[in-house]
Write an enzyme that holds these catalytic residues in place. Structure first.
Site, mmCIF file in Angstrom:
data_model
loop_
_atom_site.group_PDB
_atom_site.id
_atom_site.type_symbol
_atom_site.label_atom_id
_atom_site.label_comp_id
_atom_site.label_asym_id
_atom_site.label_seq_id
_atom_site.Cartn_x
_atom_site.Cartn_y
_atom_site.Cartn_z
ATOM 1 N N GLY A 54 -1.744 38.472 -18.920
ATOM 2 C CA GLY A 54 -2.455 38.014 -20.112
ATOM 3 C C GLY A 54 -1.649 38.330 -21.340
ATOM 4 O O GLY A 54 -0.452 38.116 -21.400
ATOM 5 N N CYS A 55 -2.288 38.864 -22.333
ATOM 6 C CA CYS A 55 -1.510 39.349 -23.471
ATOM 7 C C CYS A 55 -1.637 40.854 -23.407
ATOM 8 O O CYS A 55 -2.250 41.472 -24.238
ATOM 9 C CB CYS A 55 -2.038 38.804 -24.777
ATOM 10 S SG CYS A 55 -3.810 38.725 -24.779
ATOM 11 N N GLY A 56 -1.127 41.403 -22.315
ATOM 12 C CA GLY A 56 -1.291 42.818 -21.976
ATOM 13 C C GLY A 56 -1.028 43.700 -23.180
ATOM 14 O O GLY A 56 -0.098 43.463 -23.926
#
Lengths: 279, 279
Positions: free
Chosen positions: B111-113
């Site tokens: 994801g957009c870790g």
């Protein structure tokens, strides 16, 4: 190229599960693989990347390079990926003197940020390297057509981003991953590991957004034209201006939005106006 | 609620730039803001988040909570955001005993870790908390219609993800950000800071993919139904099975794909079959 002991632990990018659709009918649906890969640099745990697993060695090498944790290809001795333990063991002949500091500075970014050392990368990025590439509209359209053949995993499973290194309308390399920064790092890793790097890419394509980190990573690769199917963010535009990068956002079919230096885009294929077009 | 000194440093989520379209015509285009916000916890630099900046205090509080860096609301003394220096100064009355360890364990995710301490969060997540929520198809359709009114920034500027806390078909709260994990953290922060938390959400909606980290973060919020406009990844499905979470992927209009426990979805609004439907 120095001898590097590389495993070849590629795994299929998709697997099939059963879903139930809106009619209550079970249906087979391919989904994107997502695997945890913990990177150990000389036995030190660095990071855990979530990846499709389609090219783990290149991903790990590109990640370490882009993070500044491995400085020269010659420093690499071995990259061994073992999915049994979800680990990539990297052995180097030499570590950056300030490795500890570099590991300490991790910064989290937008996109699917990999905790990049953003500030330091920004300073380290050599703007003088960036060429003054111009892009012809006809080349852009040809490239977008060529790219259509590539996003295999996305078409079947969705949930991935695709990135490509291109030379004008030619797609040199294309990588998909669950995180688009993994895709960029994998491209960088492949370039670095390639016995014959081949022609230098001059255009970068991504299905993802043009955020600050994407612009930065591509600028680091010495590419001055970024094309995306998606939109741009403020910092992405700021960095592009600063680096003299041409951004082509929302590029689909004939449509696109160019942002950047005057005259870098050549209008040699302006499409015929149709009633459907916005004015 | 204990007294917490909160700044209110909201900034507009979009700004307008000039782009050049495929006809060579300049056009005003709103783009998503993307601002760097460096979080300092008791003067210690923790992380730099890239965010729209629409609700920075809630984002910071939610981030610290979801990372396990602040354990109780009572521990919070002040959250002061100053865009001049792109910094959020957080002061707490009490720090977790093992803060150093927790900061050391950062793991990077899909994801957009946000460099989540994935492993530890996984262990810390109390599965027994998750309710056995059932979802009626009619409620899902009503919810999707209600959600249509919310994704303001996305519609004008793109390049953001939206996440919502819902109670059946009602949207309780909706947040957009350049990274969808920022959106989740902001929702969590708002819930935590709310003087009156109101009705408990039982459905979570996101425009983004259902990856491992999204499922984990939502499970932590005690929500057992995840709805997404996008697809799922392997680890997302694995975690959902493990937690007993119902996933509803690719939910657009009447279409969706349900994955998860038998009988949790009630087929009370099966759409009429049209020629267009896949079989």
């Amino acid at each position: 190229m120095p001898r590097i002991a590389l495993s070849h632990a590629r795994l299929p990018a998709t697997l099939e599960i059963t879903v139930v659709d809106e009619f209550g009918r079970p249906r087979a649906q391919p989904i994107a693989a997502e695997r945890a890969l913990t990177v150990y640099l000389n036995r030190r745990e660095i990071v855990t990347l979530m990846t499709l697993g389609a090219d783990p060695e290149a991903l790990v090498v590109g990640y370490l390079r882009n993070q500044g944790l491995v400085e020269r290809l010659e420093d690499l001795q071995a990259v061994q990926v073992d999915w049994e333990v979800e680990a990539a063991a990297v052995v180097t002949r030499r570590e950056p003197a300030d490795l500890a500091t570099r590991l300490g500075q991790r910064t989290v970014t937008t996109g699917c940020g990999q905790g990049t050392v953003f500030g330091r990368l920004l300073e380290a990025t050599d703007l003088s390297r960036l060429p003054d590439t111009t892009l012809r509209q006809s080349v852009l359209y040809a490239l977008l057509e060529n790219l259509g053949a590539y996003n295999e995993t996305y078409r079947s499973a969705g949930a991935v981003h695709g990135c490509a290194l291109c030379r004008q309308a030619a797609v040199l390399d294309f990588v998909e991953d669950v995180g688009r920064h993994n895709a960029v790092d994998t491209l960088a890793g492949r370039q670095w590991l390639a016995a014959d790097p081949g022609p230098a890419p001059d255009i970068f394509y991504t299905t993802g957004r043009l955020t600050s980190e994407m612009v930065l990573k591509v600028a680091q690769m010495g590419i001055a034209v970024l094309v995306s199917r998606s939109g741009v963010t403020q910092k992405g535009v700021e960095l592009a201006e600063r680096f003299g990068v041409l951004l082509v956002a929302r590029a689909k079919g004939r449509r696109f939005q160019a942002i950047g230096p005057e005259g870098r885009l050549r209008w040699d294929a302006v499409p015929p106006r149709r009633p459907g077009d916005r004015c």
